[in-house]
Design an enzyme around this catalytic site. Structure first.
Site, PDB file in Angstrom:
ATOM      1  N   GLU A 120       0.829  -1.204   0.000  1.00 41.59           N
ATOM      2  CA  GLU A 120       0.000   0.000   0.000  1.00 41.59           C
ATOM      3  C   GLU A 120       0.868   1.261   0.000  1.00 41.59           C
ATOM      4  O   GLU A 120       0.602   2.205  -0.751  1.00 41.59           O
ATOM      5  CB  GLU A 120      -0.940  -0.020   1.209  1.00 41.59           C
ATOM      6  CG  GLU A 120      -1.922  -1.182   1.156  1.00 41.59           C
ATOM      7  CD  GLU A 120      -3.277  -0.855   1.719  1.00 41.59           C
ATOM      8  OE1 GLU A 120      -4.167  -0.498   0.924  1.00 41.59           O
ATOM      9  OE2 GLU A 120      -3.445  -0.955   2.949  1.00 41.59           O
ATOM     10  N   GLU A 140      -4.859  -8.776   2.745  1.00 39.38           N
ATOM     11  CA  GLU A 140      -5.915  -8.450   3.706  1.00 39.38           C
ATOM     12  C   GLU A 140      -7.143  -9.352   3.595  1.00 39.38           C
ATOM     13  O   GLU A 140      -7.694  -9.806   4.612  1.00 39.38           O
ATOM     14  CB  GLU A 140      -6.322  -6.973   3.542  1.00 39.38           C
ATOM     15  CG  GLU A 140      -5.331  -5.992   4.142  1.00 39.38           C
ATOM     16  CD  GLU A 140      -4.126  -5.713   3.253  1.00 39.38           C
ATOM     17  OE1 GLU A 140      -3.283  -4.895   3.646  1.00 39.38           O
ATOM     18  OE2 GLU A 140      -4.017  -6.321   2.156  1.00 39.38           O
TER      19      GLU A 140
END
Length: 266
Positions: A120, A140
């Protein structure tokens, strides 16, 4: 020059090098790391002698994502940084480049794991170099979580949507070669040399006119979601003033005189 116990800040000429320094935990994010990162981005933008930033990790990993215990400031010496987060509840998002875009070019040098929060943060950088054994991925969903660091917005704008959705929805790891094939990174180099390559690229950036470099970066991001007509108009508005700078005149003189330019940010 600042930094914290989990984030090193060093100068290499006109380049500021920010190093995630928690190798025993594969540089998983901690509160001291995030505070140091944010301070590093601010320092780079505030100091006109800094022309580029290299972002890397110590040891054999870039960043393995979040450490929830450490982010709470528990057990890692982070308690004394809680006041920073209280004063600026957005600090962690700024540190991760979700809510902050440095005006100086940011070059990522990745070795080993660059997953979850690492991938990210990578999306907030401008130029990316990876060692051959680097691993990328957004894990995730495999843990029933959401990649809330910006990936559902940014990734599809940086790589083809089908690849973005595969990465987001499968949670599988990607090799450095796969990451390069889909456009997530620009260079794959022998293991242990990503930082050298990033610094080499930084030197090329540092040799260019700083006002021009920063205006070009700003224009690329500013116009990314505009129509072509609006984007071209915005480009002229940002680009024309550069031609009136002393640096632009110095660049032309240096070319004619066959010497390196001496830019003054004027």
């Amino acid at each position: 020059m600042g930094g914290t116990e989990h984030l090193d800040i060093q100068r290499e000429g006109a380049t500021l090098v920010l190093t995630l320094n928690r190798p025993e935990a594969k540089n998983a994010l901690s509160l001291p790391m995030l505070v140091g990162l944010y301070d590093g981005w601010v320092e780079a933008d505030a100091d006109d002698s800094i022309r580029s930033v290299v972002f890397t990790g110590a040891g054999d990993s870039f960043c393995a994502g979040m450490d929830l215990k450490a982010l709470a400031g528990k057990g890692t010496g982070g308690e004394r940084y809680r006041d920073r987060l209280t004063a600026d509840p957005d600090l962690h998002w700024k540190a991760m480049l979700r809510h902050y875009r440095p005006r100086k070019p940011v070059i990522a040098a990745v070795e080993g794991y660059c997953v979850a929060g690492g991938t990210e943060m990578l999306q907030g950088t401008d130029i990316r170099v990876a060692g051959e054994s680097a691993t990328f991925g957004l894990f995730e969903v495999k843990r029933g979580l959401f990649p809330i660091g910006g990936s559902t917005v940014r990734l599809q704008r940086q790589i083809p949507r089908t690849h973005a959705l595969e990465m987001l929805l499968t949670g599988r790891p990607y090799t450095a070669r796969e990451a390069a094939d889909i456009g997530l990174v620009g260079h794959v180099v022998p293991d242990g040399t990503a930082l050298d390559k990033a610094l080499e690229i930084a030197e090329l950036v540092n040799g260019c006119g700083p006002l021009a470099v920063e205006a070009v970066k700003a224009s690329v991001y500013e116009t990314a979601e505009m129509t072509e007509t609006d984007g071209l108009a915005a480009e002229l508005k940002r680009g024309w003033p550069i031609f009136d700078t002393a640096d632009a005149k110095e660049g032309a003189r240096a070319f004619a005189e066959k010497r390196s330019p001496d830019y003054k940010r004027m």
